[in-house]
Structure formats: structure tokens, C-alpha cells
Motif scaffolding. Structure first.
Motif, PDB file in Angstrom:
ATOM      1  N   GLU A  91      73.527 -48.801  33.308  1.00 11.35           N
ATOM      2  CA  GLU A  91      72.313 -48.709  32.497  1.00 11.35           C
ATOM      3  C   GLU A  91      72.493 -49.369  31.142  1.00 11.35           C
ATOM      4  O   GLU A  91      71.570 -50.046  30.652  1.00 11.35           O
ATOM      5  N   GLN A  92      73.659 -49.189  30.523  1.00 10.00           N
ATOM      6  CA  GLN A  92      73.912 -49.809  29.225  1.00 10.00           C
ATOM      7  C   GLN A  92      74.085 -51.322  29.361  1.00 10.00           C
ATOM      8  O   GLN A  92      73.633 -52.080  28.503  1.00 10.00           O
ATOM      9  N   GLU A 130      69.029 -44.825  40.041  1.00 15.03           N
ATOM     10  CA  GLU A 130      67.625 -44.469  40.255  1.00 15.03           C
ATOM     11  C   GLU A 130      66.835 -44.391  38.956  1.00 15.03           C
ATOM     12  O   GLU A 130      65.664 -44.760  38.899  1.00 15.03           O
ATOM     13  N   GLY A 131      67.484 -43.914  37.885  1.00 10.43           N
ATOM     14  CA  GLY A 131      66.793 -43.830  36.603  1.00 10.43           C
ATOM     15  C   GLY A 131      66.390 -45.191  36.086  1.00 10.43           C
ATOM     16  O   GLY A 131      65.276 -45.367  35.557  1.00 10.43           O
ATOM     17  N   GLU A 135      62.555 -46.584  35.548  1.00  9.97           N
ATOM     18  CA  GLU A 135      62.145 -47.125  34.249  1.00  9.97           C
ATOM     19  C   GLU A 135      61.517 -48.509  34.404  1.00  9.97           C
ATOM     20  O   GLU A 135      60.489 -48.814  33.790  1.00  9.97           O
ATOM     21  N   LEU A 136      62.121 -49.352  35.232  1.00 16.17           N
ATOM     22  CA  LEU A 136      61.600 -50.705  35.450  1.00 16.17           C
ATOM     23  C   LEU A 136      60.214 -50.653  36.093  1.00 16.17           C
ATOM     24  O   LEU A 136      59.319 -51.428  35.723  1.00 16.17           O
ATOM     25  N   ALA A 138      61.509 -51.320  45.139  1.00 18.87           N
ATOM     26  CA  ALA A 138      61.684 -50.246  44.173  1.00 18.87           C
ATOM     27  C   ALA A 138      61.007 -50.550  42.842  1.00 18.87           C
ATOM     28  O   ALA A 138      60.459 -49.657  42.199  1.00 18.87           O
ATOM     29  N   VAL A 139      61.018 -51.808  42.432  1.00 22.25           N
ATOM     30  CA  VAL A 139      60.533 -52.192  41.103  1.00 22.25           C
ATOM     31  C   VAL A 139      59.084 -52.661  41.134  1.00 22.25           C
ATOM     32  O   VAL A 139      58.355 -52.553  40.148  1.00 22.25           O
TER      33      VAL A 139
END
Length: 483
Positions: A67-68, A86-87, A91-92, A134-135
Motif C-alpha cells: 500500500e505504501q 483488498e483495501g 480504494e481504487l 476489481a478496479v
């Protein structure tokens, strides 16, 4: 127009696709590349410049969680690991992504493969599609080698390209997909490089802008060629190069040659030498102060190899196939003049035989025959390039091409010029590798050979930017009117 049109680059490599999209006006959300060697080049050119003695920032970046890394613009990890975050995916999807692009290996892709976890040939293509699902980006771009569109009819299956096309149409809420066979030389690169591409618009976006796919493969051609059949499909990029003005090897690299007289560069070479438009403004001045041109280390060869390269140059200049050396191999190993070597030399070659650098190789057929027997080989993968034609497709092996005027193979920078990488785009890591390391390492030559030509990505990106901007403007207008 919208302030920001974002993209995500999967299987990013060194960043050829990203470079073209940046030049087209897209903004990087993040890229994904599993090779730390190729990713170092991406990091250096798009995230933060690495100093000549190395920089701890890249090593620190590698240690960050996915994530970073994504927040900094580059995930150095297999795509499968990103799909587990998944987070990040949620978010995307909530923020919205305009374009997901990339070149997943697709040669073995099969619609049945998703149901067969043991089929490793198409895992990566399915992962790409899973990310799209997913996005749910507004647009999708998939690039690959031209050979994947060929049907495997002897195995009773449709081509990977056609199956991938079908799968993309059905992902999520569905996509309007245009299949294309496009060549980099039609879009300003100094290289004959045919590639297949799928460009898709999410169904709601395609309806908004009135996009339609032609239903069949569109083939690019030169800008001044007569229109064919249904002309330009809605999603296709517009060729910008006329047949008589195609960029050549001379246009691309003459100024890098030891034989260059210092005359004015071609417009193409000038652009490659000066373009820094894609570099963040805060670092352009430091890049401009860099020393000698990067990645232009001329390779050294033995006298015997240099002699063979000079012979290749002479044969190419006279239109004679290098396969003539096979006769020399037979004559040397079997004795005599098997295959008519002496007669062929006398009939096909003009004398004296003088290399481009002035070295006299032979003044008579008998002298040439001795050289042919001395240099004879069964292998003919190497070829001398012609100044007046585009480069053939750049590959990942550096020994395939011989310089038109110097007895050597090409440098990383020269191949990068053919691909349309500006000189300010620096390649990191070791230059080349061999043996079993080829399976795991991605050195500079491989990075260049595997890349999407930036000028090709630029052309496709410009068309998509126009479409996505028009869609956003219509939506904003509709929202204002509704309010």
C-alpha cells in the motif's frame, strides 16, 4: 477538461508504456513490476532520480508494504500480491481510475485456463483481468506481440488474442473493445515493430461518447495511405507518419556514431537528445546538467569478430545474403568448394570488398573465399543494419544487430533511440546477462527490448485522453444541468 486523467501500468517493465502515457497527459497512479532490476529503472525515471553512487531511497522503497509503495507510485511485486491487497483495490474502485494498461504475457491464454489452476501459461493474463474487474477503470489497454493473434488450429483452439478479446468484453459491467495490429513506425518511431493491442471502454463510457468497435482487427498504416474498408475505428490511434518520411536508422543514431561529421542532427535525434517534457519540473534542471550520454557504452570485440561484422556490412550493402557463409562452413568442414562457394562469390560480389570504415577485406574472389572459409558459420541471426531503413524489431539480445558503419553490435542507447526513448531516460542495472540468469534477471538490453515504444503509447494515449476528457465534460455538464 478534467484536471487529472489517471492510469495504472501493470507489468510496467522499465516504463516505455508509462512514458508515452505521461507524454499524452496522463498522470501515474502507480505501476506494478515484479523485477527489482527493471523497477529500478522505472523508479529512477518516474519516482526519484538515483545518484551515480546509488541511493538508499530505492532500497527503502523496496522494504515498504504494498500500500505504501503504491502511494509512492511504484509497486515492486508480482501482480498476484497486489490482488491480495483488498483495501487498496477498494480504494481504487471508490476513487475511480481512468485507465489500466499493460502487456501481460498472453501467448498461452485460454478462456478455460481460469478453471484450471495448473495451467500456468495464462495466469498473468487472468490476473490482469481480475485487477480490471476489481478496479473497474473507464478504459483498458492491453499490448502484446503480434504472434499471439494466430490461431492454434492444429490444437483445435482459437488464438489467445481472440479469447482475451472475448474475456475483456465480459469483465465487470462489460467493455467495448477494439482489436488492433499497430506498427510503431506508423507513429513516429524509427523501428518496424508490429504489435497487437486491445483497447476497451467501459460500457457506460462508450455509450456516453458514442463509441463503437469495428468488429474486426484494424491494421495501422502510413498516414498518407489510401483509406481501407471502414477507415479509422473510433478507438484507434491516428497514424502520424507518411510513407516517404518514415524514421530510419540514420535519423535515430547517426549522431552517436564515430563517423558522424558533426553536421546538424535529424529532427528525430534532436528530439531524443533534448526531450525532458515527461520529467517533473523540479528535477528537469538537474537532469539537464548530466554528463555524457547515458547507456552508450560501445561494446568491444575480437579482431575475428570485427572482421565478420565488416563482412556482414559489405554483404548487406551489396544485397547478398549472409547465408553464403554456410557454403564456407561446408567447404571448411567437408573440403573442396561444396555448394559452389567460389563460383557464388564470383557471381554475386563486386570487388574490391571494402568495409564502411575503409578496411579492405578482399580484392579478388579468391581472397574473399579464404575469408568466407575462415569466418564460416551455420548461424545467421546477426544482421547489419541499413542507414536508410527503420530498424527491425528490437529484441532483448544485444548481439542480433550489427552497426551500419562500425564493426560492433549496438549500444543500449542506440536500441533505445530505435524504441523512441529520449536520452534523458536512463536505464539502470547491469547491461546484459547470460545463461540461467536470463530466467530471473532483467538487464538494460532486456528492459529496452521488452518495452512498449513510447511514441506508440503516446499515440494510443492521446486518443484515449481525448475520449475520456470528452466523457468527463459531458458528465460534468449533465450534473450542472441536473442541479
Amino acid at each position: 477538461m478534467p484536471d487529472r486523467v489517471t492510469y495504472i501500468d501493470l507489468f510496467a517493465g522499465c516504463g516505455g508504456l508509462s512514458l508515452g502515457l505521461e507524454q499524452a497527459g496522463f498522470d501515474l497512479r502507480f505501476a506494478v513490476e515484479k523485477s527489482a532490476m527493471a523497477a529500478e529503472t522505472f523508479y529512477h525515471n518516474f519516482i526519484q532520480r538515483i545518484g551515480p553512487d546509488g541511493d538508499a531511497s530505492y532500497a527503502k522503497h523496496l522494504s515498504l508494504p504494498i500500500e505504501q509503495q503504491a502511494s509512492e507510485g511504484l509497486v515492486v511485486s508480482p501482480l498476484l500480491e497486489v490482488l491480495k491487497a483488498e483495501g487498496l483495490l477498494e480504494e481504487l474502485r471508490e476513487d475511480g481510475v481512468d485507465l489500466v494498461a499493460g502487456g501481460p504475457p498472453c501467448q498461452g491464454f485460454s478462456l478455460a485456463g481460469r478453471r484450471n489452476p495448473k495451467d500456468e501459461r495464462n495466469q498473468l493474463a487472468w490476473q490482469f483481468l481480475e485487477f480490471v474487474e476489481a478496479v473497474s477503470p473507464k478504459a483498458v489497454m492491453i499490448e502484446n506481440v503480434a504472434g499471439m493473434r494466430q490461431d492454434f488450429r492444429k490444437h483445435g483452439s482459437e488464438a489467445a488474442f481472440g479469447q482475451l478479446h472475448q474475456a475483456l468484453e465480459k469483465i465487470g459491467s462489460g467493455y467495448c473493445v477494439q482489436p488492433m495490429l499497430i506498427n510503431a513506425m506508423h507513429f513516429g518511431a524509427a523501428q518496424h515493430r508490429p504489435r497487437v493491442m486491445l483497447v476497451g471502454l467501459r460500457s457506460d463510457v462508450s455509450q456516453e461518447v458514442g463509441a463503437k468497435a469495428s468488429g474486426k482487427l484494424w491494421r495501422s498504416t502510413f498516414a498518407d495511405a489510401a483509406p481501407i474498408e471502414n477507415s479509422q475505428p473510433f478507438l484507434a490511434p491516428v497514424p502520424n507518419t507518411q510513407a516517404g518520411k518514415v524514421k530510419t536508422v540514420k535519423d535515430a543514431i547517426a549522431d552517436l556514431s564515430a563517423t558522424w561529421s558533426g553536421k546538424r542532427r535529424s529532427s528525430y535525434a534532436t528530439e531524443m537528445a533534448t526531450d525532458r517534457s515527461w520529467i517533473p519540473e523540479g528535477t528537469r534542471s538537474s537532469v539537464a546538467k548530466l554528463g555524457p550520454i547515458a547507456n552508450h557504452n560501445k561494446r568491444t570485440h575480437s579482431e575475428r569478430v570485427e572482421l565478420r561484422f565488416r563482412l556482414y556490412q559489405c554483404l548487406w550493402d551489396q544485397g547478398v545474403s549472409a547465408e553464403l557463409l554456410t557454403y564456407g562452413f561446408q567447404a571448411r568442414t567437408e573440403g573442396g568448394t561444396v555448394g559452389g562457394l567460389d563460383q557464388s562469390i564470383e557471381e554475386l560480389i563486386r570487388f574490391p570488398l571494402i568495409a564502411p570504415d575503409g578496411v579492405v577485406l578482399a580484392e579478388s574472389p579468391s581472397q574473399a573465399a579464404e575469408i568466407f572459409r575462415e569466418l564460416a558459420t551455420k548461424k545467421h541471426s546477426q544482421r547489419a543494419l541499413s542507414w536508410d531503413k527503420p530498424s527491425p524489431t528490437v529484441l532483448s539480445i544485444p548481439d542480433d544487430f550489427v552497426h551500419p558503419a562500425e564493426p560492433r553490435t549496438m549500444t543500449v542507447r542506440e536500441l533505445a533511440r530505435f524504441q523512441s526513448f529520449p536520452d534523458a531516460f536512463e536505464f539502470r542495472g547491469k547491461e546484459t546477462t547470460g545463461g540461467l540468469k536470463r530466467r530471473t534477471e532483467v538487464p538494460q538490453y532486456t528492459q529496452v527490448g521488452n518495452a512498449v515504444p513510447p511514441k506508440l503509447a503516446l499515440a494510443v494515449g492521446m486518443r484515449l485522453k481525448q475520449i475520456l476528457s470528452a466523457s468527463s465534460e459531458r458528465m460534468e455538464k449533465a450534473n450542472r444541468e441536473a442541479a
